[in-house]
Each structure stands twice: as structure tokens, then as C-alpha cells.
Write an enzyme that holds these catalytic residues in place. Structure first.
Site, PDB file in Angstrom:
ATOM      1  N   GLN A   1       2.883   9.975   0.917  1.00  0.00           N
ATOM      2  CA  GLN A   1       4.185   9.293   0.990  1.00  0.00           C
ATOM      3  C   GLN A   1       5.050   9.582  -0.240  1.00  0.00           C
ATOM      4  O   GLN A   1       6.234   9.254  -0.248  1.00  0.00           O
ATOM      5  CB  GLN A   1       3.994   7.784   1.136  1.00  0.00           C
TER       6      GLN A   1
ATOM      7  N   CYS B   1       6.026   0.208   7.365  1.00  0.00           N
ATOM      8  CA  CYS B   1       5.628   1.363   6.545  1.00  0.00           C
ATOM      9  C   CYS B   1       6.792   1.738   5.635  1.00  0.00           C
ATOM     10  O   CYS B   1       7.938   1.815   6.092  1.00  0.00           O
ATOM     11  CB  CYS B   1       5.271   2.530   7.458  1.00  0.00           C
ATOM     12  N   LEU B   2       6.492   1.980   4.361  1.00  0.00           N
ATOM     13  CA  LEU B   2       7.558   2.313   3.411  1.00  0.00           C
ATOM     14  C   LEU B   2       8.246   3.636   3.756  1.00  0.00           C
ATOM     15  O   LEU B   2       9.369   3.870   3.320  1.00  0.00           O
ATOM     16  CB  LEU B   2       7.001   2.373   1.982  1.00  0.00           C
TER      17      LEU B   2
ATOM     18  N   HIS C   1      -2.473   7.648   6.934  1.00  0.00           N
ATOM     19  CA  HIS C   1      -1.510   8.538   6.262  1.00  0.00           C
ATOM     20  C   HIS C   1      -2.197   9.816   5.789  1.00  0.00           C
ATOM     21  O   HIS C   1      -1.657  10.912   5.936  1.00  0.00           O
ATOM     22  CB  HIS C   1      -0.883   7.845   5.053  1.00  0.00           C
TER      23      HIS C   1
ATOM     24  N   GLY D   1       0.840  -1.200   0.000  1.00  0.00           N
ATOM     25  CA  GLY D   1       0.000   0.000   0.000  1.00  0.00           C
ATOM     26  C   GLY D   1       0.868   1.240   0.000  1.00  0.00           C
ATOM     27  O   GLY D   1       1.996   1.213   0.504  1.00  0.00           O
TER      28      GLY D   1
ATOM     29  N   HIS E   1      -4.349   1.599   7.619  1.00  0.00           N
ATOM     30  CA  HIS E   1      -2.983   2.141   7.683  1.00  0.00           C
ATOM     31  C   HIS E   1      -2.827   3.283   6.672  1.00  0.00           C
ATOM     32  O   HIS E   1      -2.320   4.362   7.002  1.00  0.00           O
ATOM     33  CB  HIS E   1      -1.974   1.016   7.405  1.00  0.00           C
ATOM     34  N   GLU E   2      -3.292   3.042   5.427  1.00  0.00           N
ATOM     35  CA  GLU E   2      -3.151   4.065   4.382  1.00  0.00           C
ATOM     36  C   GLU E   2      -4.057   5.262   4.658  1.00  0.00           C
ATOM     37  O   GLU E   2      -3.670   6.411   4.417  1.00  0.00           O
ATOM     38  CB  GLU E   2      -3.455   3.476   2.996  1.00  0.00           C
TER      39      GLU E   2
HETATM   40 ZN    ZN Z   1       2.706   3.584   5.759  1.00  0.00          ZN
END
Ligand code: ZN
Length: 221
Positions: free
Chosen positions: A75, A117-118, A163, A70, A159-160
Site C-alpha cells: 500500500q 481500506c486506506l 494485500h 493496518g 485483510h492485510e
Molecule cells: Zn486494505
């Protein structure tokens, strides 16, 4: 949401017949904690154009390259209420899902699962979240996603969606985990400061100005 869809069609037609010079975006990159855009509250998307479709395609490429499932628009330093998911994490398999202006509601149950998380590479922690939620959103073609989701998909969507609100999974971890990760978080903070000193990322005022320009391009009206 209906009115928004019709305005999207109208804007797409206008964009097709009367293309206007716009703020161009190239070479998106995944930004890391504590970049300020990760704390920026995203604004609803009011316009879909060719550039936004290209951005989403590029986001999928970045997500696959980083081995994620995701990725939210902020991000990649964009202030838009938009995130993408492919639960398989692999190009060419699974479902590529795009969520525009998502509304997450009606949480049920509670479960704990490990998350990463990226934008916080290498950090993982168990996080409690509702087990299932209802999600309503558009994709870039005006198709509606409007259903209850559970298990892994519910977790990634939450989670997304966090963000988009400027919330990171480290905000939801317990105090013990946060203390355990203090050194890694400090390392990421120093890394960003080093990049700023070497002018590899712009000053905060420039970042804010760029976000405001993008908001006026995609979020007004
Ligand atoms: Zn994340």
C-alpha cells in the site's frame, strides 16, 4: 524460519560494519486502487536494515494520519511481505505490531463484519471471513509471533495478509455491494489515470522496474 532469522542477524552485522550504498526510499505515500503495486504479489523479506526500520516507522505515521488500524507494504508501493497493525489506530496507545513474512493458516468459523481500506478511501462493505486464524510471523527484531488470533485482530491480519497476495477487500465483497460501488471504483480509476496523465505517478514499466530493484535489495538470498 530459524535459518532466516540467523541470516537477518548476519546481514545486520554486515550492514553495520560494511554499509553499502543502496536504493534509497523517502516520502512514502499510500497508493490508491487501481495502482498496479496493489496487485503485486509480495516477496519474502530476507534482509532487515536501518532503511527498512525507517520505512516501517514512516508506515506507522502514514497509517495514523489516515486513521487506519493496518497497513501493508504494497500500500506504500513496496513489494515486501510485511504489514503493520495497531488495533487502537492511535499513536501512543495500543500495540504497534509488525508482521514480517507472515503465514496465516488453520481458519476456523465464519463471520461477517464491515471493512474499509486506506487504498480505497470512502468505501466500506460487509465481508465474510474466518472468525479465527493461526498466524506465524517475525517482527523487525527477530521476535516470533506464533499464535491463534480471533475477533478484530484476526480480521485485520487477514485483510492485510490479503494485500500481500495482491487481493483487495472488493474482491471478497458480494455482487450486490460491488455493483453498488461501481461508480466509486470508476471514480478512483479515473483519478489514477488523471495522475498518470499529469505525470504525478510513473509509467507502469517504471513502477515494475522499481519493484524489481527493491526485490533484489530486500528479497534475494
Ligand atoms: Zn486494505
Amino acid at each position: 524460519m530459524q535459518a532466516w532469522f540467523f541470516s537477518v542477524i548476519l546481514v545486520e552485522l554486515l550492514d553495520k560494519f560494511f554499509p553499502t550504498p543502496a536504493f534509497r526510499l523517502t516520502n512514502l505515500q499510500i497508493i490508491n486502487y487501481p495502482h498496479l503495486t496493489l496487485r503485486h504479489k509480495s516477496r519474502p523479506v530476507r534482509k532487515v536494515d536501518r532503511q527498512l526500520r525507517d520505512i516501517v516507522a514512516e508506515m506507522f505515521e502514514l497509517m495514523y494520519a489516515a486513521k487506519g488500524i493496518g497497513l501493508a507494504a504494497n500500500q506504500v508501493d513496496l513489494p515486501l511481505q510485511l504489514f503493520i497493525i495497531n488495533p487502537s489506530g492511535e499513536k501512543g496507545s495500543g500495540d504497534e505490531m509488525v508482521f514480517v513474512n507472515p503465514v496465516v493458516s488453520a481458519p476456523r468459523g465464519r463471520c461477517e463484519r464491515e471493512e474499509g481500506c486506506l487504498s480505497l478511501p470512502g468505501l466500506y462493505a460487509n465481508i465474510f471471513r474466518p472468525e479465527s486464524v493461526h498466524v506465524a510471523a517475525w517482527d523487525l527484531s527477530g521476535n516470533v509471533f506464533d499464535r491463534r488470533v480471533d475477533d478484530m485482530l484476526a480480521r485485520v491480519i487477514q485483510h492485510e495478509n490479503d494485500h500481500l497476495e495482491g487481493v483487495l477487500f472488493i474482491d471478497r465483497m458480494n455482487d450486490v455491494d460491488r455493483k453498488t460501488m461501481a461508480d466509486e471504483l470508476l471514480e478512483l480509476e479515473m483519478e489514477l489515470e488523471n495522475k498518470r496523465l499529469r505525470e504525478m505517478i510513473p509509467a507502469d514499466s517504471m513502477i515494475r522496474q522499481r519493484l524489481a530493484e527493491l526485490e533484489s535489495q530486500y528479497c534475494s538470498g
